[in-house]
Scaffold this active site. Structure first.
Site, short mmCIF file in Angstrom:
data_model
loop_
_atom_site.label_atom_id
_atom_site.label_comp_id
_atom_site.label_asym_id
_atom_site.label_seq_id
_atom_site.Cartn_x
_atom_site.Cartn_y
_atom_site.Cartn_z
N ARG A 242 0.77 -1.38 0.06
CA ARG A 242 -0.03 -0.07 -0.16
C ARG A 242 1.02 1.17 0.08
O ARG A 242 2.04 1.32 0.87
CB ARG A 242 -0.92 -0.07 1.28
CG ARG A 242 -2.25 -0.87 1.21
CD ARG A 242 -3.20 -0.50 0.35
NE ARG A 242 -4.68 -1.15 0.27
CZ ARG A 242 -4.68 -2.06 -0.57
NH1 ARG A 242 -3.85 -2.78 -1.12
NH2 ARG A 242 -5.73 -2.91 -0.13
N GLU A 271 -4.08 7.52 -5.31
CA GLU A 271 -4.02 6.98 -6.70
C GLU A 271 -5.23 7.41 -7.41
O GLU A 271 -6.17 7.35 -6.87
CB GLU A 271 -4.11 5.23 -6.39
CG GLU A 271 -3.02 4.78 -5.73
CD GLU A 271 -3.16 3.07 -5.36
OE1 GLU A 271 -2.25 2.49 -4.95
OE2 GLU A 271 -4.33 2.72 -5.69
N HIS A 290 -1.60 0.40 -9.70
CA HIS A 290 -2.15 -0.60 -8.84
C HIS A 290 -2.76 -1.93 -9.69
O HIS A 290 -3.88 -1.99 -9.55
CB HIS A 290 -3.11 -0.17 -7.90
CG HIS A 290 -3.21 -0.78 -6.60
ND1 HIS A 290 -3.83 -0.05 -5.70
CD2 HIS A 290 -3.13 -2.03 -6.15
CE1 HIS A 290 -3.84 -0.90 -4.56
NE2 HIS A 290 -3.69 -2.21 -5.14
#
Length: 325
Positions: A242, A271, A290
Site C-alpha cells: 500500500r 492513487e 495498482h
C-alpha cells in the site's frame, strides 16, 4: 427466477468498475444495481439490498451509505487488504465483512518480480529508445543492474511474500526476509531464505527491497527517512503493498539525492498521484497503477470468491472468508 435473487450494490459495470465480460459472475446469483443508479432513488432500493460488493475501494463503505441499507448483511471486498473498511463499525451494524485471500497471491507476486526486473534492466527506458521516431541507430543504451545472484530483502513473508521468494530462487538470489513471526525451518529451506529479526539488518544488506505487508497502524510509514538511509546507494525499493507503507516525501528525497538507486511502485498515496507530484518527474522511478491483481484469471477468481462469501452471508451459511473486527 430473476425476482428471487438477492439484491446487491456494486460500483458499476464498465470502465470504472467491473469488467463487462466478467459481470456474469455477479448477475448469475444477484440482482445488481450500480451505485450511481442507487443514489438516484435510494428509498426504492435501500430496503432490498442485502450485499455490497466493494471493488477497487468502491463504493466507499461510509456511514452515510450504510445507514441507507437497513437490510444489508455483508460487505464483500475484492482483494485481501481491508484497510479502507472500518471493520469494527461495519460489524457493529450486524453486517459481515469478507475478503478474498490466497487467490491474489500468484498475480501479486508476479507484478513484484515484473517491477523488480523492469526497474533493474531499465525496460521502460529501452522501450522508449527503441520506439522513439528520432532513433535511427542505437547508441549506448541505459545500463541496468544484475538481478541474478543479487540479494533480495522481502519485508512481509506472508503468502505473497513467500511466493515472491519462490520466484526469486529461480534467479539464484540470496533471499532475506523480515516478518512479525519467523517462518518454519522447512519454509525457509524450501526457498533458501534467511530470517532477519530486525528490519535494519535486511535494509543494510539488500540490493532489492520488496514490501509485501498489509497496511496497519504498525506498517503505516514503515519506510521513511531513517529506513531509506540504511539502504545501499545501489538498492531499489519495490512496493506492492500500500502507498502509505512508504513515507513518499522521504522517498523523493532519497531518490533525488542518490541515497537509493531507484524505486518501482505499484501503489502510491493517493492513487493516482496528483499530476504535479515530484515522484512522477523522477527518472529513477517506475510506477504502475495498482495492477497487482489485474489478470483475467485472478480477477475471475476474486469475483467468484466475493460471490461465494456474499451468498453464504445472505443465506446464513458459514462464511468462507469472514474478516473479524
Amino acid at each position: 427466477m430473476e425476482g428471487e435473487k438477492p439484491w446487491a450494490l456494486i460500483s458499476e459495470v464498465g470502465e470504472q468498475g467491473y469488467l463487462e465480460e466478467l459481470s456474469d459472475i455477479l448477475t448469475q446469483h444477484f440482482q445488481i444495481i450500480g451505485h450511481r443508479d442507487f443514489l438516484r432513488d435510494p428509498q426504492l432500493y435501500g430496503e432490498k439490498i442485502q450485499a455490497m460488493f466493494v471493488w477497487d475501494f468502491k463504493p466507499a463503505a461510509e456511514a452515510s451509505l450504510l445507514s441507507s441499507l437497513p437490510s444489508l448483511k455483508v460487505v464483500a471486498n475484492g482483494g485481501v487488504g481491508i484497510d479502507h473498511l472500518d471493520v469494527p463499525y461495519i460489524s457493529s451494524l450486524g453486517v459481515k465483512v469478507t475478503n478474498t485471500p490466497n487467490v491474489v497471491d500468484e498475480a501479486t507476486a508476479d507484478i513484484a518480480m515484473a517491477l523488480l526486473l523492469a526497474s533493474a534492466r531499465k525496460v521502460v527506458e529501452g522501450h522508449q529508445i527503441a520506439t522513439d521516431p528520432k532513433t535511427t541507430h542505437i547508441m549506448q543504451c541505459p545500463m541496468g543492474e544484475e538481478v541474478s545472484g543479487a540479494t533480495l530483502g522481502i519485508v512481509g513473508m506472508g503468502n505473497i511474500g513467500y511466493k515472491i521468494a519462490q520466484r526469486s530462487k529461480g534467479f539464484d538470489m540470496r533471499i532475506l526476509y523480515h516478518n512479525r513471526s519467523r517462518r518454519s525451518v522447512e519454509d525457509e529451506q524450501a526457498v533458501g531464505a534467511s530470517y532477519c529479526q530486525k528490519i535494519d539488518d535486511l535494509l543494510k544488506q539488500s540490493d532489492f527491497v520488496v514490501l509485501a505487508v498489509n497496511l496497519t497502524p504498525e506498517t503505516t510509514g514503515l519506510i521513511s527517512h531513517r529506513e531509506l538511509s540504511l539502504m545501499r546507494s545501489t538498492a531499489t525499493l519495490v512496493n506492492i503493498s500500500r502507498g502509505l507503507v512508504v513515507e513518499q516525501d522521504a522517498l523523493v528525497t532519497a531518490l533525488r539525492s542518490g541515497k537509493i538507486r531507484a524505486a518501482a511502485l505499484d501503489v502510491t498515496h493517493p492513487e493516482p498521484l496528483p499530476r504535479d507530484h515530484p515522484l512522477l518527474g523522477l527518472p529513477n522511478v517506475l510506477i504502475t497503477p495498482h495492477v497487482g491483481t489485474n489478470t483475467y484469471t485472478t480477477t475471475r477468481k476474486m469475483m467468484q470468491k466475493m460471490v461465494q462469501n456474499a451468498l453464504a452471508a445472505v443465506t446464513g451459511q458459514p462464511i468462507p472468508n469472514e474478516v473479524k473486527p
